[in-house]
Design a protein around this motif. Structure first.
Motif, PDB file in Angstrom:
ATOM      1  N   GLU A 154     -45.397  -8.358 -53.129  1.00 35.06           N
ATOM      2  CA  GLU A 154     -44.261  -8.030 -53.976  1.00 35.06           C
ATOM      3  C   GLU A 154     -43.133  -7.801 -53.102  1.00 35.06           C
ATOM      4  OE1 GLU A 154     -41.935  -8.229 -57.614  1.00 35.06           O
ATOM      5  OE2 GLU A 154     -44.006  -8.720 -57.108  1.00 35.06           O
ATOM      6  N   SER A 212     -48.215  -3.801 -56.952  1.00 36.66           N
ATOM      7  CA  SER A 212     -47.479  -4.900 -57.335  1.00 36.66           C
ATOM      8  C   SER A 212     -46.176  -4.342 -58.576  1.00 36.66           C
ATOM      9  CB  SER A 212     -48.006  -6.197 -58.112  1.00 36.66           C
ATOM     10  OG  SER A 212     -46.866  -7.089 -58.302  1.00 36.66           O
ATOM     11  N   ASP A 253     -51.225  -7.072 -53.251  1.00 41.39           N
ATOM     12  CA  ASP A 253     -50.389  -7.689 -54.197  1.00 41.39           C
ATOM     13  C   ASP A 253     -49.057  -6.740 -54.318  1.00 41.39           C
ATOM     14  OD1 ASP A 253     -51.245  -5.580 -55.547  1.00 41.39           O
ATOM     15  OD2 ASP A 253     -51.498  -6.284 -57.421  1.00 41.39           O
ATOM     16  N   GLU A 300     -46.200  -9.820 -45.019  1.00 41.35           N
ATOM     17  CA  GLU A 300     -47.089  -9.129 -45.832  1.00 41.35           C
ATOM     18  C   GLU A 300     -47.954  -8.565 -44.465  1.00 41.35           C
ATOM     19  OE1 GLU A 300     -49.783 -11.047 -48.592  1.00 41.35           O
ATOM     20  OE2 GLU A 300     -48.218 -12.285 -49.202  1.00 41.35           O
TER      21      GLU A 300
END
Length: 357
Positions: free
Chosen positions: A213, A246, A209, A192
């Motif tokens: 993902e 996401s 998010d 991330e």
């Protein structure tokens, strides 16, 4: 969608047209490098010590799967030392003369990076021993009884070798590296951070998010994460408002046939053939390759490593075997006592037996 495109999306190997993009995303200093905390700490000590002594550091060997940042670390070593950087690869050094010409052109303190060093030609490797230890090479002039060895002094340099197959390195070569580091796959949080940094450099709007993902499907590999980010960015610009959320990431990766575990078309084809056609195995890799319409090397080098690491496939003395997790991933119920499994005859699956065959 073209199968080759699907496979390239989650392949840890670099694509031909990615060189410039990867260069723009590479961290320039050790403080910018994400992940590999132990390697970074050890390397920082080695480099700082060398700078204080005003001497080139010990030769460095970086091992680990492709796409984890070995080339980036080599470049960072040169940057931290304020030294020139020279890049080549093992397959490019076919003769001892090729290596001698390269070594004699190095300037004092220069960092020489040899990627895939385990593939260097054996005569060149033997020449490298003396260069690494004594900073000199012997050039053979003439042939037969009249041949003469002319010693050439080399400027002190630092060799950084990278390999994806550490087991193929010869003992004498491996022993001449003063610092050896093994690079591990990244966890989701680290990926991330990689994606957030890359998105800023690429000018991509990505939510937390959305990054999570993509990270969860990146197979623990920054190169794959950055590639998926670019594909999701394209999808977001064409079919959404340009922001990678996401849901946008989920929809984009569905288009590219990358599922929630990071499996692509080839991975799922291998599992499907193993489970549905061969009852979970065991089955030989050549038979499996024919079943999915791929070369044996493609199955062994592209699909198998991740399937084994994900606990979906096992290499056993009798052949490849699907684990219960593979059956569940395909939405099927595994046999209660699979005759194909390594635990056959004992009333249950005893777990994967991993080895190279």
């Amino acid at each position: 969608m073209d199968g080759n495109l699907d496979r390239d999306v989650v392949s840890p190997l670099p694509e031909v047209d990615e060189t410039d993009i990867e260069a723009s995303l590479r961290p320039k200093h050790l403080s910018e490098f994400v992940g590999q905390p132990k390697v970074r700490e050890q390397l920082q000590v080695v480099l700082e010590s060398a700078l204080r002594r005003n001497r080139p550091p010990d030769h460095v060997l970086l091992s680990g799967p492709p796409g984890l940042g070995k080339t980036s670390l080599a470049m960072i070593i040169a940057a931290e030392l304020g030294a020139p950087f020279r890049l080549t690869s093992g397959p490019a050094i076919e003769r001892a003369g090729d290596l001698a010409a390269l070594l004699t052109s190095l300037t004092e303190g220069e960092v020489l990076f040899i990627d895939e060093i385990h593939r260097i030609a054996r005569p060149a490797e033997e020449l490298l021993y003396m260069a690494m230890e004594d900073f000199r090479v012997d050039i053979i002039v003439g042939k037969g009884p009249g041949a003469t060895a002319i010693p050439l002094e080399l400027a002190p340099f630092t060799l950084v070798g990278a390999t994806t197959r550490a087991g193929l390195l010869t003992g004498p070569l491996r022993d001449r590296f003063g610092f050896t580091a093994h690079m591990d796959f990244y966890d989701t949080d680290e990926l991330e951070h990689v994606l957030t940094r890359s998105a800023q450099l690429l000018g991509v709007s990505v939510t937390g998010d959305g990054a999570a993902e993509i990270a969860s499907r990146s197979r623990g590999t920054p190169r794959i994460a950055n590639r998926l980010l670019r594909r999701v960015r394209d999808f977001a610009e064409v079919r959404a408002d340009g922001v990678v959320t996401s849901q946008v990431a989920h929809d984009a990766l569905a288009v590219y046939d990358v599922d929630e575990l990071g499996l692509d078309r080839l991975d799922k084809a291998v599992l499907d053939a193993l489970v549905r056609r061969f009852g979970g195995g065991p089955v030989g890799v050549s038979t499996l390759a024919v079943a999915v319409g791929e070369e044996i090397e493609t199955v062994e080098e592209v699909a198998e490593p991740f399937l084994v690491r994900a606990g979906l496939l096992a290499r056993t003395p009798r052949g490849r075997v699907a684990t219960p997790a593979a059956w569940h991933h395909l939405g099927l119920t595994p046999p209660s006592s699979p005759s194909a499994g390594p635990g056959s005859g004992t009333g249950g699956f005893a777990g994967p037996t991993l080895f190279d065959s």
